[in-house]
Enzyme design. Structure first.
Site, PDB file in Angstrom:
ATOM      1  CE1 TYR A 195      -3.539   2.625   0.660  1.00 11.79           C
ATOM      2  CE2 TYR A 195      -2.157   3.331   2.479  1.00 11.79           C
ATOM      3  CZ  TYR A 195      -3.218   3.550   1.628  1.00 11.79           C
ATOM      4  OH  TYR A 195      -3.941   4.703   1.737  1.00 11.79           O
TER       5      TYR A 195
ATOM      6  CG  ASP B  63      -2.663  -3.972   5.138  1.00 15.75           C
ATOM      7  OD1 ASP B  63      -3.854  -4.326   5.114  1.00 15.75           O
ATOM      8  OD2 ASP B  63      -2.300  -2.796   4.924  1.00 15.75           O
TER       9      ASP B  63
END
Ligand SMILES: *Cc1c(COP(=O)(O)O)cnc(C)c1O
Length: 394
Positions: free
Chosen positions: A110, A182
């Site tokens: 990300y 994540d």
């Protein structure tokens, strides 16, 4: 409670009784703190996550209900909620790493996380080695005596690479290195990393857990009590704490998570399959397609393949721009995991600062479109995409 199916546990949140009755929705304690008669109780609550509720930056009953709900769904011993996904990720990286430490991470991360790691490397004498998310042997070779964390994403943005969580985390565990995953894109409906060897699970609850595009939030869930306490302490120092109302909204959204996730996955399947057969589309990236490089791995990990997909328009950058201006039902917007279908053109938005060769190295084409599927009727979304694809083809 734990013997019930996941879907039932999401609906029946662990709401604590209030004055002998059990409210169906969690109460909102919209207060910055609590008053005490006994000063000793007060100092105890400031120094540990499970002491009395004293001050909102350390703990709050509504925030605690959220933490316990997510910990329950992910199978953790405790959780630390934050004001955003990046708040939770910052608390974990700063709570676990110190100057001189080494980190092993996957290259497709990300953007906010990639930026934070770059900052830690540049300003805090932390070093990093990037290894492919599905290559445990490369991870084994990358681990050094000073390695203190492995960092992965279950499904990565925007090209949907799937990580071999069990294989990678096993290598980290053998070396005594904790691993953080994540899990934002998969959500605990599709995958629960703690059950497969991870030590920390992260979510941007802004996305699927909240699910309604109306609240920012993040959470870190722990399989281990010592890590939980260390990161709680770091989060309180950073002030990454969520507001009680934000936590309350997230709890409200989470109760329909399994239902929403089912529809997100169904819509992604319809779009991915039809896009793959469309002449204006050169390639589709969704782990549920047999053409996806980690399709077999994903099928061995998850009951379905998530609501995020990407596709490459044969007409390149101009086709991408034409597609974006032609969609009507789908919204051009950042973020993901909400009720509405969203589209993004990374080459001209999220990744616009990357030179073409870096974009290509990340596997992102000039004509790549990222889609966060919503929960609308799939035929309406497809009708919108079909007319926009016609216009994209020029
Ligand atoms: C959005 C997102 C984040 C950051 O979360 P915020 O709530 O925007 O701070 C982290 N990881 C992933 C995979 C995300 O999609």
């Amino acid at each position: 409670m734990t013997s019930m199916h996941f879907d039932s546990r999401a609906v029946h949140l662990p709401v604590p009784p209030v004055e002998g009755v059990r409210p169906m929705a969690p109460p909102l304690y919209q207060t910055s703190g609590f008053a005490f008669d006994d000063p000793e109780v007060l100092s105890d609550g400031l120094s540990r996550p499970d002491g009395a509720f004293v001050y909102g930056r350390m703990s709050n009953p509504t925030v605690r209900t959220l933490e316990e709900a997510v910990a329950g769904l992910e199978g953790g011993v405790g959780a630390v909620a934050a004001a955003s996904g990046m708040g939770a990720i910052s608390a974990v990286l700063l709570g676990v790493l110190k100057a001189g430490d080494h980190l092993v991470a996957q290259p497709a991360l990300y953007g906010g996380t990639a930026g934070l790691i770059a900052d830690l490397v540049e300003r805090f004498q932390i070093s990093v080695t990037f290894v492919a998310q599905d290559d445990p042997e490369a991870a084994r070779a990358a681990i050094r005596p000073e390695t203190r964390l492995m960092y992965l994403e279950t499904i990565a943005n925007p090209m949907t690479q799937v990580a071999d969580i069990a294989g990678m985390c096993a290598v980290a565990r053998e070396a005594g290195v904790p691993s953080a995953v994540d899990n934002t894109f998969a959500s605990p409906v599709l995958y629960r990393p703690l059950e497969h060897g991870a030590d920390i699970v992260l979510h941007s609850t802004t996305k699927y857990l909240g699910g309604h595009s109306d609240v920012l939030g993040g959470v870190a869930v722990f399989g281990d009590d010592a890590l939980y306490r260390r990161v709680w302490s770091q989060a309180t120092e950073l002030g990454a704490t969520p507001d009680p109302f934000g936590a309350w909204l997230t709890l409200r959204g989470m109760r329909t998570l399994p239902l929403r996730m089912t529809r997100h996955c169904e819509n992604a399947r319809v779009l991915a399959t039809r896009l793959a057969g469309h002449p204006a589309v050169a390639a589709v990236h969704w782990p549920g397609l047999a053409t996806h490089p980690q399709h077999k791995l994903a099928a061995s990990m998850m009951p379905d393949f998530g609501g995020m997909l990407a596709f490459d328009l044969a007409g390149g950058r101009e086709a991408g721009e034409r597609f974006m201006s032609a969609v009507r039902l789908a919204l051009l917007a950042p973020s993901l995991g909400g009720l509405e279908t969203l589209v993004m053109h990374p080459a001209t938005t999220s990744h616009r600062k990357l030179p073409p060769e870096d974009l290509a190295a990340a596997g992102i084409g000039q004509g790549t479109v990222r889609v966060s599927t919503g929960i609308e009727h799939a035929e309406d979304v497809w009708a919108d995409f079909a007319q926009a694809l016609d216009k994209a083809a020029g």
